[in-house]
Design a protein around this motif. Structure first.
Motif, short mmCIF file in Angstrom:
data_model
loop_
_atom_site.label_atom_id
_atom_site.label_comp_id
_atom_site.label_asym_id
_atom_site.label_seq_id
_atom_site.Cartn_x
_atom_site.Cartn_y
_atom_site.Cartn_z
N ALA A 201 -37.74 -4.45 15.08
CA ALA A 201 -37.81 -3.01 15.33
C ALA A 201 -37.98 -2.22 14.05
O ALA A 201 -38.66 -1.18 14.03
N GLU A 202 -37.38 -2.70 12.97
CA GLU A 202 -37.44 -1.94 11.72
C GLU A 202 -38.77 -2.11 10.99
O GLU A 202 -38.95 -1.57 9.91
N GLN A 203 -39.68 -2.85 11.58
CA GLN A 203 -41.04 -2.90 11.05
C GLN A 203 -41.87 -1.73 11.55
O GLN A 203 -43.02 -1.54 11.13
N ILE A 204 -41.31 -0.94 12.49
CA ILE A 204 -42.04 0.19 13.07
C ILE A 204 -41.77 1.43 12.22
O ILE A 204 -40.82 2.19 12.45
N ASN A 205 -42.57 1.63 11.20
CA ASN A 205 -42.55 2.86 10.40
C ASN A 205 -41.14 3.28 10.00
O ASN A 205 -40.77 4.46 10.12
N ALA A 206 -40.34 2.36 9.53
CA ALA A 206 -38.97 2.70 9.14
C ALA A 206 -38.97 3.36 7.77
O ALA A 206 -39.68 2.95 6.85
N SER A 207 -38.18 4.43 7.63
CA SER A 207 -38.02 5.10 6.34
C SER A 207 -36.67 4.80 5.71
O SER A 207 -36.35 5.33 4.64
N SER A 208 -35.88 3.99 6.39
CA SER A 208 -34.59 3.55 5.87
C SER A 208 -34.16 2.33 6.68
O SER A 208 -34.73 2.05 7.73
N GLY A 209 -33.17 1.61 6.18
CA GLY A 209 -32.71 0.40 6.86
C GLY A 209 -33.16 -0.85 6.12
O GLY A 209 -33.96 -0.80 5.17
N LEU A 210 -32.66 -1.98 6.56
CA LEU A 210 -33.00 -3.25 5.92
C LEU A 210 -34.48 -3.57 6.05
O LEU A 210 -35.10 -4.12 5.13
N GLY A 211 -35.06 -3.25 7.20
CA GLY A 211 -36.49 -3.48 7.40
C GLY A 211 -37.34 -2.67 6.43
O GLY A 211 -38.38 -3.13 5.94
N TYR A 212 -36.89 -1.46 6.14
CA TYR A 212 -37.58 -0.61 5.16
C TYR A 212 -37.54 -1.25 3.78
O TYR A 212 -38.56 -1.27 3.05
#
Length: 261
Positions: A201-212
């Motif tokens: 989920a955090e690969q979807i245009n994340a601006s913060s978080g572990l995926g970011y």
């Protein structure tokens, strides 16, 4: 070498920590001699230094809180839906006929394939990320609760009726406690799925978080940051499993097998 020394070495070799430690040592050695380039995979020592720096700067704690918030909200929504649907399907035949076929259809749909549709419906903000986690965590809780309710011993039901319990009392005092172990198993599965879906989920245009952090690290070929984030994801999964185990120990004290353990 004495017998005591040989038995001590035997216990060390049989330890579950031996193979991970050996792997880390080989990984560090390969990085030191140049067999594993930093752009391919950073050395364990570099990963530890990066981890300390990210914690000290506050970068990792801030993004970890954001990711935990997404996972917690999605898991909470999925858990509530799973419990409500599991109760409705498990406690009544009309509910079973109406809900279970839809849930079985849902089970066959790959959650990742829904990402484009969720982006179209909800945009690229927080909503599609949470929706993916919630959608993925519903089924394990539903299925285990449903099976737990249907698997309650009929003899217990008959014994409870012989004591004069009505339908509501039967559900509260017999069916739900009997299904609780299965529900906790489903919750454990859903926790691990929530962490897995958080990565996606955090690969979807994340601006913060572990995926970011991972996306930024990929762009700059910082494999040390990527490994740090993967370690944090793994730690989240282990922490979730320990949490459920703690709940089981408290909530299922009445189980003889659990007390004996």
């Amino acid at each position: 070498m004495t017998t005591r020394q040989s038995s001590g070495w035997g216990r060390v070799l049989r330890s579950r920590w031996v193979s991970p430690i050996v792997l880390l040592l080989l990984w560090e050695l390969g990085s030191r001699v140049g067999v594993i380039p930093p752009r391919t995979l950073a050395a364990p020592s570099s990963v530890i230094v990066t981890l300390i720096d990210m914690i000290a700067s506050g970068e990792l704690p801030h993004n970890l809180i954001v990711s935990c918030g997404r996972a917690a909200i999605g898991l909470a929504i999925g858990s509530v839906l799973g419990i409500v649907l599991g109760l409705a399907a498990g406690l009544s035949r009309p509910g079973d006929a109406a809900i279970d076929p839809l849930m079985q259809i849902k089970r066959t749909i790959p959650v990742v394939a829904l990402s484009p549709l969720f982006i179209i419906w909800f945009g690229i903000g927080e909503t599609p990320k949470i929706a993916l986690i919630a959608f993925a965590t519903v089924f394990p809780i539903y299925l285990n609760l449903y099976q737990g309710i249907r698997g309650v011993d009929v003899r217990l039901m008959d014994a409870a009726r012989s004591f004069g319990l009505n339908r509501w009392e039967l559900i509260v005092h017999v069916v739900l406690p009997g299904a609780l172990p299965s529900l906790l198993v489903g919750f454990r599965y859903s926790l691990s799925i929530a962490v897995l879906m958080l990565v996606i989920a955090e690969q979807i245009n994340a601006s913060s978080g572990l995926g970011y952090l991972i996306n930024n690290a990929r762009d700059f070929m910082r494999t040390d940051i990527i490994v740090v984030c993967l370690m944090v994801y793994a730690a989240l999964g282990l922490a979730g499993d320990l949490l459920v185990r703690g709940i089981e120990r408290r909530a299922l004290v009445w189980r003889p097998t659990l007390v004996a353990a």
